[in-house]
Design an enzyme around this catalytic site. Sequence first.
Site, PDB file in Angstrom:
ATOM      1  N   TYR A  66       0.840  -1.213   0.000  1.00 45.45           N
ATOM      2  CA  TYR A  66       0.000   0.000   0.000  1.00 45.45           C
ATOM      3  C   TYR A  66       0.870   1.256   0.000  1.00 45.45           C
ATOM      4  O   TYR A  66       0.368   2.367  -0.018  1.00 45.45           O
ATOM      5  CB  TYR A  66      -0.953  -0.002   1.202  1.00 45.45           C
ATOM      6  CG  TYR A  66      -0.257   0.001   2.549  1.00 45.45           C
ATOM      7  CD1 TYR A  66       0.141  -1.191   3.143  1.00 45.45           C
ATOM      8  CD2 TYR A  66       0.011   1.200   3.224  1.00 45.45           C
ATOM      9  CE1 TYR A  66       0.780  -1.190   4.370  1.00 45.45           C
ATOM     10  CE2 TYR A  66       0.647   1.211   4.446  1.00 45.45           C
ATOM     11  CZ  TYR A  66       1.029   0.006   5.019  1.00 45.45           C
ATOM     12  OH  TYR A  66       1.675   0.013   6.240  1.00 45.45           O
ATOM     13  N   SER A 106       5.439   1.920  -0.645  1.00 42.61           N
ATOM     14  CA  SER A 106       6.502   1.753  -1.643  1.00 42.61           C
ATOM     15  C   SER A 106       6.455   0.380  -2.322  1.00 42.61           C
ATOM     16  O   SER A 106       6.968   0.222  -3.428  1.00 42.61           O
ATOM     17  CB  SER A 106       7.874   1.992  -1.014  1.00 42.61           C
ATOM     18  OG  SER A 106       8.087   1.075   0.030  1.00 42.61           O
ATOM     19  N   GLU A 137      11.450  -3.032   6.611  1.00 42.07           N
ATOM     20  CA  GLU A 137      10.347  -2.352   7.300  1.00 42.07           C
ATOM     21  C   GLU A 137      10.509  -2.420   8.811  1.00 42.07           C
ATOM     22  O   GLU A 137       9.535  -2.495   9.542  1.00 42.07           O
ATOM     23  CB  GLU A 137       9.004  -2.964   6.857  1.00 42.07           C
ATOM     24  CG  GLU A 137       8.814  -3.053   5.358  1.00 42.07           C
ATOM     25  CD  GLU A 137       8.950  -1.722   4.621  1.00 42.07           C
ATOM     26  OE1 GLU A 137       8.946  -0.668   5.286  1.00 42.07           O
ATOM     27  OE2 GLU A 137       9.084  -1.730   3.387  1.00 42.07           O
TER      28      GLU A 137
HETATM   29  C1  BEZ Z   1       4.084  -1.051   1.523  1.00 42.51           C
HETATM   30  O1  BEZ Z   1       4.758  -0.536   0.720  1.00 42.51           O
HETATM   31  O2  BEZ Z   1       3.034  -1.481   1.225  1.00 42.51           O
HETATM   32  C2  BEZ Z   1       4.545  -1.117   2.910  1.00 42.51           C
HETATM   33  C3  BEZ Z   1       4.250  -0.099   3.739  1.00 42.51           C
HETATM   34  C4  BEZ Z   1       4.699  -0.151   5.021  1.00 42.51           C
HETATM   35  C5  BEZ Z   1       5.442  -1.214   5.455  1.00 42.51           C
HETATM   36  C6  BEZ Z   1       5.720  -2.252   4.579  1.00 42.51           C
HETATM   37  C7  BEZ Z   1       5.282  -2.199   3.291  1.00 42.51           C
END
Ligand code: BEZ
Length: 178
Positions: free
Chosen positions: A9, A11, A86
């Site tokens: 949702y 990067s 993350e």
């Molecule tokens: C993502 O890019 O969806 C994401 C956002 C936050 C933590 C891990 C992935």
Amino acid sequence: MCALWLFGYGSLIWRPDITYCDRVIAHLDGYERRFWQGSHDHRGVPGAPGRVVTLVPNAGAQCAGVAYEVEPEHTRSTLEKLDYREKNGYRPVRLPLRLADGRTVDARVYIGARNNFAWLGDAPLDEIATQIAFSQGPSGSNAEYLFELADALIEIGANDSHIAELATAVRSCLSRGA
Ligand code: BEZ
């Protein structure tokens, strides 16, 4: 190990940097995307954190993003990579995702919950925009992160007013230089 579904949702939508066998537009019910998570390691630095997205519970909301299917032979390395990437306050949870092709899958979703050590929370739009406009970290500028995300959401047909309004406010900050 079994195949893994991951929800992107932020990067992960525009820079997945993982090996996957399927990529499908998806919706997560009961959450909204917010620039409320601090970034001390990617789009900011410890003394001057940037802001990145997290998911905030909201019963009536739905968050659009992308689901990735990872084959069993890539599951372990993918989890190791993402858990490291993350690590700044996010924790993985499993949540049901609605895929655009009609399937529902259980997916791994990284969420920075309220009160994690990097949580910044809400602030007036112009404050968030100023912080994003002028933050920079080892992964690049915070504004680039926002603009890439805003473009990627348009590409998948998602309408996210929080992101669109921030992108406009950050462009205006950058053009004024303040
Ligand atoms: C993502 O890019 O969806 C994401 C956002 C936050 C933590 C891990 C992935």
